[in-house]
Enzyme design. Structure first.
Site, PDB file in Angstrom:
ATOM      1  N   ARG D 115      43.086  29.591 -20.776  1.00  0.00           N
ATOM      2  CA  ARG D 115      42.721  28.338 -20.092  1.00  0.00           C
ATOM      3  C   ARG D 115      43.248  27.122 -20.859  1.00  0.00           C
ATOM      4  O   ARG D 115      43.771  26.184 -20.263  1.00  0.00           O
ATOM      5  CB  ARG D 115      41.205  28.277 -19.940  1.00  0.00           C
ATOM      6  CG  ARG D 115      40.747  29.225 -18.840  1.00  0.00           C
ATOM      7  CD  ARG D 115      39.333  29.686 -18.993  1.00  0.00           C
ATOM      8  NE  ARG D 115      39.118  30.849 -18.130  1.00  0.00           N
ATOM      9  CZ  ARG D 115      38.035  31.619 -18.161  1.00  0.00           C
ATOM     10  NH1 ARG D 115      37.055  31.348 -19.022  1.00  0.00           N
ATOM     11  NH2 ARG D 115      37.931  32.644 -17.351  1.00  0.00           N
ATOM     12  N   ARG D 118      46.880  26.454 -20.287  1.00  0.00           N
ATOM     13  CA  ARG D 118      47.213  25.750 -19.048  1.00  0.00           C
ATOM     14  C   ARG D 118      47.182  24.239 -19.254  1.00  0.00           C
ATOM     15  O   ARG D 118      48.025  23.512 -18.730  1.00  0.00           O
ATOM     16  CB  ARG D 118      46.241  26.157 -17.941  1.00  0.00           C
ATOM     17  CG  ARG D 118      46.749  27.345 -17.163  1.00  0.00           C
ATOM     18  CD  ARG D 118      45.811  27.721 -16.016  1.00  0.00           C
ATOM     19  NE  ARG D 118      45.623  29.167 -16.048  1.00  0.00           N
ATOM     20  CZ  ARG D 118      44.461  29.797 -16.043  1.00  0.00           C
ATOM     21  NH1 ARG D 118      43.325  29.106 -15.986  1.00  0.00           N
ATOM     22  NH2 ARG D 118      44.424  31.107 -16.079  1.00  0.00           N
ATOM     23  N   SER D 265      47.166  -3.409 -34.848  1.00  0.00           N
ATOM     24  CA  SER D 265      46.878  -3.314 -36.273  1.00  0.00           C
ATOM     25  C   SER D 265      45.616  -4.107 -36.561  1.00  0.00           C
ATOM     26  O   SER D 265      45.385  -5.157 -35.978  1.00  0.00           O
ATOM     27  CB  SER D 265      48.051  -3.895 -37.061  1.00  0.00           C
ATOM     28  OG  SER D 265      47.639  -4.265 -38.356  1.00  0.00           O
ATOM     29  N   LYS D 271      52.172  -6.884 -35.058  1.00  0.00           N
ATOM     30  CA  LYS D 271      52.854  -5.588 -35.073  1.00  0.00           C
ATOM     31  C   LYS D 271      52.700  -4.826 -33.759  1.00  0.00           C
ATOM     32  O   LYS D 271      51.708  -4.964 -33.067  1.00  0.00           O
ATOM     33  CB  LYS D 271      52.310  -4.718 -36.215  1.00  0.00           C
ATOM     34  CG  LYS D 271      52.785  -5.182 -37.586  1.00  0.00           C
ATOM     35  CD  LYS D 271      52.322  -4.209 -38.655  1.00  0.00           C
ATOM     36  CE  LYS D 271      52.867  -2.814 -38.375  1.00  0.00           C
ATOM     37  NZ  LYS D 271      52.288  -1.821 -39.287  1.00  0.00           N
ATOM     38  N   ASN D 273      52.785  -1.074 -33.191  1.00  0.00           N
ATOM     39  CA  ASN D 273      52.933   0.261 -33.770  1.00  0.00           C
ATOM     40  C   ASN D 273      53.173   1.323 -32.699  1.00  0.00           C
ATOM     41  O   ASN D 273      52.511   1.305 -31.663  1.00  0.00           O
ATOM     42  CB  ASN D 273      51.661   0.626 -34.527  1.00  0.00           C
ATOM     43  CG  ASN D 273      51.470  -0.229 -35.761  1.00  0.00           C
ATOM     44  OD1 ASN D 273      52.438  -0.602 -36.413  1.00  0.00           O
ATOM     45  ND2 ASN D 273      50.226  -0.566 -36.069  1.00  0.00           N
ATOM     46  N   ARG D 304      39.700  47.634 -38.363  1.00  0.00           N
ATOM     47  CA  ARG D 304      39.165  46.256 -38.225  1.00  0.00           C
ATOM     48  C   ARG D 304      39.354  45.562 -39.563  1.00  0.00           C
ATOM     49  O   ARG D 304      39.023  46.121 -40.621  1.00  0.00           O
ATOM     50  CB  ARG D 304      37.669  46.224 -37.848  1.00  0.00           C
ATOM     51  CG  ARG D 304      37.131  44.767 -37.698  1.00  0.00           C
ATOM     52  CD  ARG D 304      36.196  44.567 -36.518  1.00  0.00           C
ATOM     53  NE  ARG D 304      36.599  45.458 -35.450  1.00  0.00           N
ATOM     54  CZ  ARG D 304      35.797  46.338 -34.854  1.00  0.00           C
ATOM     55  NH1 ARG D 304      34.521  46.385 -35.188  1.00  0.00           N
ATOM     56  NH2 ARG D 304      36.270  47.132 -33.922  1.00  0.00           N
TER      57      ARG D 304
END
Lengths: 375, 375, 375, 375
Positions: D115, D118, D265, D271, D273, D304
């Site tokens: 799952r 996916r 920032s 900035k 980023n 095992r």
């Protein structure tokens, strides 16, 4: 170490590494910052009171911080905004003054790690104590030494436990020698926003936190965490060696030890699985992998890394959780270990029985190991 | 680091890690053993003379030893047989008396590693010296600090070099603190074949070799090599950080540094590749991988491991070769580095130019770094 | 896998990965290039004759190429210069036309790897054959199944060998499915120097080499080598599982199998060490580490990587050598394996003897494994 | 990927890997088992009704199961006890009939992984779609190709995106080819408790679950998870390459791309980023480390493993979470990517401008990449 992490990691250690613990540590860093700046005369006492009053962890929504942290790439940016909202005017700007997100997050990481290391160390100490007891009690318990899993010559179980002990003592020393300093460098390590007071504030900040002061800010010099990774992996290796030996000695065909509360099998009630040694081995594998990731994340670009820093947080958490889980599991295993001295003697092959007198320097070595432990 | 290992590893370092170097170290361990046993009164002076006379490396065929080592799984067994043949009667039995293959191989590994570490350290020292020079010369060379590879605030190139320097100094200290003791435990760590004289012989053996005496034999307590791995990976990380920065600064669009003897391209003669920084990065990757393997090989079963020990030899060799290669390459890169101060200034974005006054505590930090280096 | 690599790696495999083999492969790539360009009408037949006449490996000094490769950071640049000198005018410029160093080195890596993989596969096939024989011969040999190293229920040795077999068959299929295409992209993957004939030359070049044609050049899309690393580590895991089981079954206290030519101990002649299984385990550790490094080196910057590419060469060599060494060692171990059916039966604990009838679907599963092998 | 995992891992993916998801999958395995046994005539329809009625996840306390799982070393043992209590007599014994803990946990791991894969694949598809769009839109957008981060020759941004695309398409194919079969072997892989009906029940059990039937039970043949680890690390490498390129192109001095919602920032509002590419890189590092741990955990003892199995659960969870986090982050980065074609052209160095005509086979290669994606 999910799913079902309680199988692997002690509750107290998990709590020390939780999002809540990280949040509290980030708030503690902000508190230390404003206090240090006040001591340096950069902010007023009134500002300190206004800011610190807003730093109670309960005021902040951890899930929201994490969700809002996705856009900027870290949880500090939304946290600082939230604190400033709580503080309000006129002191909002005195929150996080001159600092950068990494200052707060690195310092929080250091605080979290320092506390978690104490728990890890306590588990290692408990395992070491059990080894010391076994070494003393089984000083004269003769058994087969096995090389390449073949019986080789006689030894004693006390000497085997003494060997485990030396490794644990060394690991504790190594861990105790790791120095994790406070972090404060401002936007890019220069403390430029603090003018010529940066170095002074850094010293006061470290003092407020009870942490070491770094020679220089270490935003992109990750030796502290790389070194912590090294120390944790040494501890994990020491634990895993004991776990491997316990599992081998507990084999049906060997039967020289068993765990006090042997693992129950869901399909075979007659089995006595060395479940705690097995869990210790599993945790030690995670610890080594996370420690290796910490090393791999040690190379940071220019004044802040593009990914290596962000990957560190989880690696640090995982390495501490897994090493502590390994230490706790082996302490449980050793704490209840049943040693079958008669079986040890009975298992000695014919070549070994005849050599049984020759235990060489085993007693000297046991004494040295015990002395090292008590030092 | 094959193929074409000379690209990556300095010749002197390669020689120190060659099969010949290992052979000589194994012979040295055998010599120390017989000398120590003579000093303990266990063998005669005549035996010492007979044995030591046979220990010249030229008498042994390295390729044959490797080929014959496949059946027993190590090269010591055929070597001991060959030495005994050389010694002949009546002193053949005084060769390797009371020892096991792992005693000789581990001690050889320690001798080889100790010598290789000196070469690695010299390369690190050379790189550190270059950093110190750059830090002093470029104390006032303003450039952009870059976080997440975005220009952030002004800094100086001297401060950047000072940061590199601190990491190298730390790495050298860490490497210098690794203690690799002599190994002697006999068949299974008890020194059983030496009666009650084992501990005494161990001390004398270590003294003969100029190596530390271990608390107890460490056949299956691999902290010495795990810790060496940690130290080498810290050094590799320190080097790789410099390499990364040099490569980024050397980009066509940045152009703030270039390597003196820039790499030639086979198809584009106009390019100036930062080839030595690139090689340093490549070597540091190998160093980290080999160091992680050393850690992974730290878990040994009972009194001799079933594979982890055998895998260690190559991991140790590779980690040393690659770390030394990384250090040598970055020393070459830094040694000839051309720093374009004018370009650094010209690259400063508008936001940074206006802030240029605020270099904060940069000078204090540079001074601390230089002091640490000179200490 | 040095020192004493002959202990670990079969001679034929070592030769296939030697500097000489790489040199020959690089020359083969240059030959294919000029032939392909001639077929595309870009160079004359005379040029082909002149160039190919110069491509005999003996004309080139491997040590010199490696030493000269340090400055540019790869061995192709000096090799191309040397070939051009050999060819002389007027055809010197027809050597390496439109190609870049990485074209030649990547193609050489593919040629070397493809040949080495055949040797690795032959060793895996030999081990699989031994497993199939054991599965068939010991279909009815009852023994204890062990979970967490505790006796659980009865099984058969044939079924255990069938499980080993399935893993080897899967590993061989996985290795056989790895596709390593030819590499030709020119200076930066566009084949710009070949005008509009690039794609055509690429197809002809691949055909000349007997290699697959890539969808597009893969200078910085390293899936071929990352995938090879994955396949080699699967093979190494399959081998290591067998090795672990053999070592455990060969324990003194279990004694259910032994290696035909058991490892000799230098100090204890009575021991029968499962030395080949031990070597297989050691090699498999190196294989996994090198394969992980190959993955870590899969991230390449822009149109040529700054280090990851250079680190790949050694990682590729090591991963192939170590996987082949592991496969060869386990084939030796299994080829001479002595199975003690009586001891297997005698070791069955009381709980298991009473259940002995219940072998469940063991025979069905053995049949399926054998059918898979023969498919 | 804690702390603050929501920064890194999409909520839906986190939920698919939660303890609750694992519990539901374990209950699903128990349901399939009893249904399969009923179809084989081994239990009554009444038993099926009694058992299935007890399998609602809400009836079980996850925290208690984890806590109680510490003693036996896994959560299945307490879960089976709890289910049996819920079912009560006379059908308690029809719960988990003939199975072992590993059957249920491995099958749950397969269901959970299937799952999660996916979701991971949907994120990879989203990233691939963005690449395809960029490749088509920017087919004619000329930019500098950069080798060793030096401008080399002209290329187009469309071709760069096409290269990213091919890697993503390959990664999706590789992930789609991983086969994770159902697990059912009973106490030790023989299905001994089911007499001669074991193979039949295994087939029905797989059918009930909608999973592939394994050739033979794979308790200790971990190729399915090792192979999944390989596929995830290939996906992580493909993502990380894009992330690295985006970060480099977004540098202040290059400025050829920016993220639509650039990271804010906390100290420098000017900035922009490339925060999502940075997070992608960080996640990809975790993914590679966890995948390497999965490989390292592939070697299981006898029937095992003593630790490797237990370490797998967390490694599997982490590898899936981190790969999905990487894919989601790069999909966000690419989805909003702003491409500055004018800047790309302006950045072309003088040597490249003159060569601009020579884009070689770029268009052919873009077409091939798009065709591969649409296939």
């Amino acid at each position: 170490m999910r799913p079902f992490s309680a199988i692997f990691v002690p509750d107290e250690l998990s709590a020390s590494l939780s999002d809540r613990a990280w949040l509290e540590a980030m708030l503690e860093a902000e508190r230390a910052l404003v206090e240090a700046e006040a001591r340096a005369g950069l902010v007023s006492e009134e500002a300190v009171r206004a800011v610190t009053a807003a730093l109670a962890a309960d005021r902040y929504d951890i899930d929201a911080l994490a969700a809002e942290g996705r856009a900027p790439g870290n949880p500090v940016e939304p946290l600082v905004r939230a604190i400033r909202t709580q503080v309000g005017e006129p002191h909002a700007a005195d929150v996080h003054r001159g600092a950068t997100s990494q200052d707060i997050l690195d310092t929080a990481a250091v605080l979290v790690a320092t506390r978690a290391m104490r728990i890890v160390d306590a588990e290692l100490a408990s395992a070491a104590e059990a080894c010391a007891r076994l070494a003393a009690e089984h000083r004269g318990t003769v058994m087969a030494a096995r090389t390449l899993l073949q019986q080789a010559v006689p030894t004693t179980f006390g000497y085997k436990a003494a060997g485990w002990l030396v490794a644990l003592v060394d690991a504790r020393r190594r861990l105790g020698a790791v120095e994790l300093p406070a972090q404060l460098g401002g936007a890019a390590g220069t403390l430029g926003a603090l003018g010529d007071r940066g170095a002074e504030v850094l010293a006061l900040y470290a003092e407020e936190l009870g942490l070491a002061e770094p020679v220089v800010p270490w935003h992109t010099r990750r030796a502290p965490f790389v070194s912590l990774g090294g120390a944790l992996s040494e501890a994990a290796v020491a634990v895993a060696k004991i776990a491997r030996d316990v599992v081998l000695l507990a084999q049906s065909e060997v039967g020289e030890v068993s765990e006090g509360e042997g693992g129950v099998s869901s399909s075979m009630p007659h089995k006595r699985n060395p479940a705690q040694a097995v869990l210790a081995d599993a945790c030690a594998r995670h610890a080594r992998a996370s420690a290796a990731l910490l090393v791999e994340c040690g190379v940071h670009e220019h004044e802040r890394a593009v990914g290596a820093w962000h990957a560190e947080w989880g690696a640090l958490n995982d390495a501490l959780a897994a090493t502590g889980g390994a230490a706790a599991a082996i302490a449980r295993s050793l704490g209840g270990l049943r040693v079958d001295a008669a079986r040890m003697r009975a298992n000695l092959g014919p070549d070994l029985v005849s050599e049984e007198g020759s235990l060489g320097s085993v007693d000297v070595f046991i004494d040295r190991a015990l002395a090292l432990h008590q030092a």
